[in-house]
Every structure is written in structure tokens, then in C-alpha cells.
Design a protein around this motif. Structure first.
Motif, PDB file in Angstrom:
ATOM      1  N   THR A  73       0.831  -1.211   0.000  1.00 53.36           N
ATOM      2  CA  THR A  73       0.000   0.000   0.000  1.00 53.36           C
ATOM      3  C   THR A  73       0.860   1.253   0.000  1.00 53.36           C
ATOM      4  OG1 THR A  73      -1.772  -1.182   1.155  1.00 53.36           O
ATOM      5  CG2 THR A  73      -1.837   1.222   1.226  1.00 53.36           C
ATOM      6  N   LEU A  74       1.930   1.270   0.793  1.00 50.95           N
ATOM      7  CA  LEU A  74       2.804   2.440   0.833  1.00 50.95           C
ATOM      8  C   LEU A  74       3.495   2.669  -0.511  1.00 50.95           C
ATOM      9  CD1 LEU A  74       4.297   2.044   4.428  1.00 50.95           C
ATOM     10  CD2 LEU A  74       2.590   3.702   3.660  1.00 50.95           C
ATOM     11  N   TRP A  75       3.865   1.599  -1.206  1.00 46.90           N
ATOM     12  CA  TRP A  75       4.432   1.751  -2.554  1.00 46.90           C
ATOM     13  C   TRP A  75       3.364   2.276  -3.512  1.00 46.90           C
ATOM     14  CZ3 TRP A  75       9.180   2.223  -4.136  1.00 46.90           C
ATOM     15  CH2 TRP A  75      10.211   1.637  -3.413  1.00 46.90           C
ATOM     16  N   ARG A  76       2.170   1.671  -3.463  1.00 48.26           N
ATOM     17  CA  ARG A  76       1.081   2.067  -4.370  1.00 48.26           C
ATOM     18  C   ARG A  76       0.694   3.536  -4.167  1.00 48.26           C
ATOM     19  NH1 ARG A  76      -3.014  -1.098  -2.647  1.00 48.26           N
ATOM     20  NH2 ARG A  76      -3.976   0.626  -1.561  1.00 48.26           N
ATOM     21  N   GLU A  77       0.719   3.987  -2.926  1.00 49.13           N
ATOM     22  CA  GLU A  77       0.352   5.376  -2.613  1.00 49.13           C
ATOM     23  C   GLU A  77       1.500   6.360  -2.865  1.00 49.13           C
ATOM     24  OE1 GLU A  77      -2.745   6.452  -1.646  1.00 49.13           O
ATOM     25  OE2 GLU A  77      -3.412   4.388  -1.997  1.00 49.13           O
ATOM     26  N   GLN A  81       8.359   6.237  -2.549  1.00 53.51           N
ATOM     27  CA  GLN A  81       8.992   7.048  -3.586  1.00 53.51           C
ATOM     28  C   GLN A  81       9.285   8.452  -3.057  1.00 53.51           C
ATOM     29  OE1 GLN A  81       6.389   5.006  -3.803  1.00 53.51           O
ATOM     30  NE2 GLN A  81       6.035   4.275  -5.896  1.00 53.51           N
ATOM     31  N   LYS A  82       8.339   9.005  -2.297  1.00 55.14           N
ATOM     32  CA  LYS A  82       8.533  10.346  -1.738  1.00 55.14           C
ATOM     33  C   LYS A  82       9.636  10.336  -0.683  1.00 55.14           C
ATOM     34  CE  LYS A  82       6.119  14.284   0.146  1.00 55.14           C
ATOM     35  NZ  LYS A  82       4.888  14.872   0.621  1.00 55.14           N
ATOM     36  N   ILE A  83       9.635   9.335   0.185  1.00 55.88           N
ATOM     37  CA  ILE A  83      10.669   9.245   1.230  1.00 55.88           C
ATOM     38  C   ILE A  83      12.053   9.174   0.589  1.00 55.88           C
ATOM     39  CG2 ILE A  83      11.642   7.785   3.065  1.00 55.88           C
ATOM     40  CD1 ILE A  83       8.701   6.907   3.655  1.00 55.88           C
ATOM     41  N   MET A  84      12.177   8.382  -0.465  1.00 58.05           N
ATOM     42  CA  MET A  84      13.488   8.209  -1.092  1.00 58.05           C
ATOM     43  C   MET A  84      13.906   9.412  -1.930  1.00 58.05           C
ATOM     44  SD  MET A  84      13.702   4.146  -1.790  1.00 58.05           S
ATOM     45  CE  MET A  84      12.132   3.945  -2.591  1.00 58.05           C
ATOM     46  N   SER A  85      12.962  10.199  -2.397  1.00 56.66           N
ATOM     47  CA  SER A  85      13.327  11.347  -3.233  1.00 56.66           C
ATOM     48  C   SER A  85      13.606  12.609  -2.413  1.00 56.66           C
ATOM     49  CB  SER A  85      12.230  11.626  -4.264  1.00 56.66           C
ATOM     50  OG  SER A  85      11.055  12.088  -3.620  1.00 56.66           O
ATOM     51  N   GLU A  86      13.104  12.671  -1.189  1.00 56.21           N
ATOM     52  CA  GLU A  86      13.302  13.847  -0.342  1.00 56.21           C
ATOM     53  C   GLU A  86      14.608  13.731   0.439  1.00 56.21           C
ATOM     54  OE1 GLU A  86      11.293  16.599  -0.034  1.00 56.21           O
ATOM     55  OE2 GLU A  86       9.994  15.782  -1.606  1.00 56.21           O
ATOM     56  N   SER A  87      15.217  14.861   0.728  1.00 57.01           N
ATOM     57  CA  SER A  87      16.466  14.843   1.496  1.00 57.01           C
ATOM     58  C   SER A  87      16.221  14.810   2.996  1.00 57.01           C
ATOM     59  CB  SER A  87      17.322  16.050   1.139  1.00 57.01           C
ATOM     60  OG  SER A  87      16.618  17.240   1.450  1.00 57.01           O
ATOM     61  N   GLY A  88      15.025  15.149   3.423  1.00 56.04           N
ATOM     62  CA  GLY A  88      14.715  15.163   4.850  1.00 56.04           C
ATOM     63  C   GLY A  88      13.488  14.329   5.158  1.00 56.04           C
ATOM     64  N   PRO A  89      13.004  14.414   6.394  1.00 55.99           N
ATOM     65  CA  PRO A  89      11.822  13.652   6.795  1.00 55.99           C
ATOM     66  C   PRO A  89      10.577  14.034   5.993  1.00 55.99           C
ATOM     67  CG  PRO A  89      12.981  14.497   8.717  1.00 55.99           C
ATOM     68  CD  PRO A  89      13.594  15.150   7.513  1.00 55.99           C
ATOM     69  N   VAL A  90       9.672  13.072   5.877  1.00 62.40           N
ATOM     70  CA  VAL A  90       8.449  13.238   5.088  1.00 62.40           C
ATOM     71  C   VAL A  90       7.251  12.927   5.977  1.00 62.40           C
ATOM     72  CG1 VAL A  90       7.145  12.240   3.164  1.00 62.40           C
ATOM     73  CG2 VAL A  90       9.608  12.602   2.944  1.00 62.40           C
ATOM     74  N   ARG A  91       6.249  13.795   5.927  1.00 57.17           N
ATOM     75  CA  ARG A  91       5.010  13.546   6.655  1.00 57.17           C
ATOM     76  C   ARG A  91       4.150  12.589   5.837  1.00 57.17           C
ATOM     77  NH1 ARG A  91       3.715  15.806  11.040  1.00 57.17           N
ATOM     78  NH2 ARG A  91       5.052  17.606  10.790  1.00 57.17           N
ATOM     79  N   VAL A  92       3.611  11.555   6.501  1.00 58.72           N
ATOM     80  CA  VAL A  92       2.799  10.544   5.835  1.00 58.72           C
ATOM     81  C   VAL A  92       1.395  10.599   6.427  1.00 58.72           C
ATOM     82  CG1 VAL A  92       2.544   8.075   5.363  1.00 58.72           C
ATOM     83  CG2 VAL A  92       4.834   9.093   5.499  1.00 58.72           C
ATOM     84  N   ALA A  93       0.418  10.823   5.562  1.00 57.41           N
ATOM     85  CA  ALA A  93      -0.979  10.900   6.004  1.00 57.41           C
ATOM     86  C   ALA A  93      -1.485   9.519   6.411  1.00 57.41           C
ATOM     87  CB  ALA A  93      -1.844  11.460   4.876  1.00 57.41           C
ATOM     88  N   PRO A  94      -2.458   9.480   7.310  1.00 59.45           N
ATOM     89  CA  PRO A  94      -3.021   8.186   7.730  1.00 59.45           C
ATOM     90  C   PRO A  94      -3.618   7.421   6.547  1.00 59.45           C
ATOM     91  CG  PRO A  94      -3.850   9.978   9.110  1.00 59.45           C
ATOM     92  CD  PRO A  94      -3.104  10.606   7.976  1.00 59.45           C
ATOM     93  N   VAL A 104       5.657  10.317  10.432  1.00 61.30           N
ATOM     94  CA  VAL A 104       6.736  11.025   9.758  1.00 61.30           C
ATOM     95  C   VAL A 104       7.799   9.962   9.526  1.00 61.30           C
ATOM     96  CG1 VAL A 104       8.527  12.790   9.942  1.00 61.30           C
ATOM     97  CG2 VAL A 104       6.237  13.251  10.831  1.00 61.30           C
ATOM     98  N   ALA A 105       8.372   9.937   8.335  1.00 60.72           N
ATOM     99  CA  ALA A 105       9.392   8.939   8.003  1.00 60.72           C
ATOM    100  C   ALA A 105      10.634   9.643   7.471  1.00 60.72           C
ATOM    101  CB  ALA A 105       8.864   7.965   6.962  1.00 60.72           C
ATOM    102  N   ALA A 106      11.773   9.076   7.814  1.00 61.08           N
ATOM    103  CA  ALA A 106      13.051   9.593   7.311  1.00 61.08           C
ATOM    104  C   ALA A 106      13.865   8.429   6.779  1.00 61.08           C
ATOM    105  CB  ALA A 106      13.819  10.307   8.421  1.00 61.08           C
ATOM    106  N   ALA A 107      14.416   8.612   5.604  1.00 60.14           N
ATOM    107  CA  ALA A 107      15.314   7.606   5.042  1.00 60.14           C
ATOM    108  C   ALA A 107      16.651   7.699   5.775  1.00 60.14           C
ATOM    109  CB  ALA A 107      15.515   7.840   3.555  1.00 60.14           C
TER     110      ALA A 107
END
Length: 195
Positions: A73-77, A81-94, A104-107
């Protein structure tokens, strides 16, 4: 939901010898539950979790790996891709269908190499800008810890390989020497064996 304010002078030069200590320290600082995963979504460490943890966190901890349905589901949504393309943490909606609350996720990266992820469950608190900056700093600390673990693992694998080569080629002089070498590489020897 209240915004979490993090001490702007807080440094991540903490005495964290393990990823578990890092997860706990980060959880304490951000007032949120933390999980740390490898690139294959296997659970490496997690902090204490409150009674109101969401189903996604609970199933990840119980299974010691993120369930396949959540990963898909996280790949489909487009989350990974967003986590890996951003340089910093990413907010993830429920995402209710997989039991995922606010995150919030950080690579965790070393250069371009992906080493894993840090996930922050924003159950009762929401990270502010300083919290996000602190999470980015924690991802750098985690990268150093994961690189240490990889180097140690590679050394141990090389040592075990050398042990078996010496065993097979008759380079050990006594049974005591074999047992000592096995202990060094944390190998369990059977009670009876022959080469």
C-alpha cells in the motif's frame, strides 16, 4: 493534536551504543513512538509504545517486519517514492485500510545508499520544524550505527569463513584451539563431529 517543540540546542551526540538506545532517546525527545527498519522493512529497533498504538505499528513489532500489505500500500500510494526522493523527513498521512495513523518517516542513508528508515508515530503529538530537523539528525546517527553493524557483520562472516577453512584444512592443533576459535566467532559446535 499538539505540536512538539524540541530544544533547539539539543544535540544527537548521545551515548547511544545501539539502535534500541537511539530509538528510545529519539522517542523521549520527540514524545512519539519510533521504529527503525532496514531497507527490506525488517524491524531493527523500536521504542516503548503506548497503549493507543495503531494496528500498523503493533503488527510490525509482533511480526518483526512490516506486513506485506502495508508495504504494498505504501508503494502504491507513492509514500516510499517520496521518502526516497526527499532529502529530509516526510510527513505521511493516515491510511485507514492498513491501520496506519499519522507518521513522519526519514530515510537512513550513507551517500546514495539506502540503509533503512526511521518511522515516527504521531499518535498524540505532532512534530514541529525543530522536531523534523532533530529526526533528520537522528537519521544521520542511525546511518553511522548501521554502517558499524554492517562492518562488524562482514568481519564476523569473514572470521567464520576463515574458521571453517582452518578446520577443513587441518590448521588447528588441538580440540581446545578449535573450541576457543568457535567461541570467538560465536559458533556452536555439535557435541560430536568429524572432518
Amino acid at each position: 493534536m499538539e505540536m512538539v517543540a524540541v530544544n533547539e540546542h539539543a544535540s544527537f551526540e548521545l551515548d547511544c551504543d545501539t539502535l534500541e538506545e537511539l530509538a528510545d532517546a529519539l522517542s523521549e525527545r520527540l514524545s512519539c513512538s519510533i521504529t527503525i527498519e532496514d531497507p527490506d522493512h525488517k524491524l531493527l529497533a523500536y521504542s516503548y509504545h503506548p497503549e493507543d498504538s495503531d494496528p500498523a505499528r503493533i503488527s510490525t513489532i509482533v511480526g518483526r517486519k512490516v506486513p506485506e500489505k502495508i508495504i504494498q500500500t505504501l508503494w502504491r500510494e507513492g509514500v516510499f517514492q517520496k521518502i526516497m526522493s526527499e532529502s529530509g523527513p516526510v510527513r505521511v498521512a493516515p491510511i485507514a485500510e492498513i491501520g496506519l495513523g499519522n507518521r513522519v518517516a526519514a530515510a537512513i542513508r550513507k551517500g546514495e545508499m539506502l540503509l533503512g528508515y526511521i518511522w515516527v508515530a504521531e499518535i498524540n503529538e505532532r512534530l514541529d520544524e525543530r522536531g523534523m530537523a532533530y529526526l533528520a539528525q537522528a537519521a544521520r546517527v542511525a546511518a553511522a550505527k548501521l554502517m558499524e553493524m554492517q562492518l562488524r557483520s562482514a568481519r564476523e562472516a569473514r572470521g567464520r569463513r576463515d574458521f571453517f577453512w582452518k578446520l577443513l584444512s587441518g590448521q588447528f592443533r588441538s580440540e581446545a584451539e578449535i573450541k576457543e576459535a568457535a567461541r570467538t566467532y560465536r559458533l556452536r559446535l555439535p557435541s560430536h563431529c568429524s572432518v
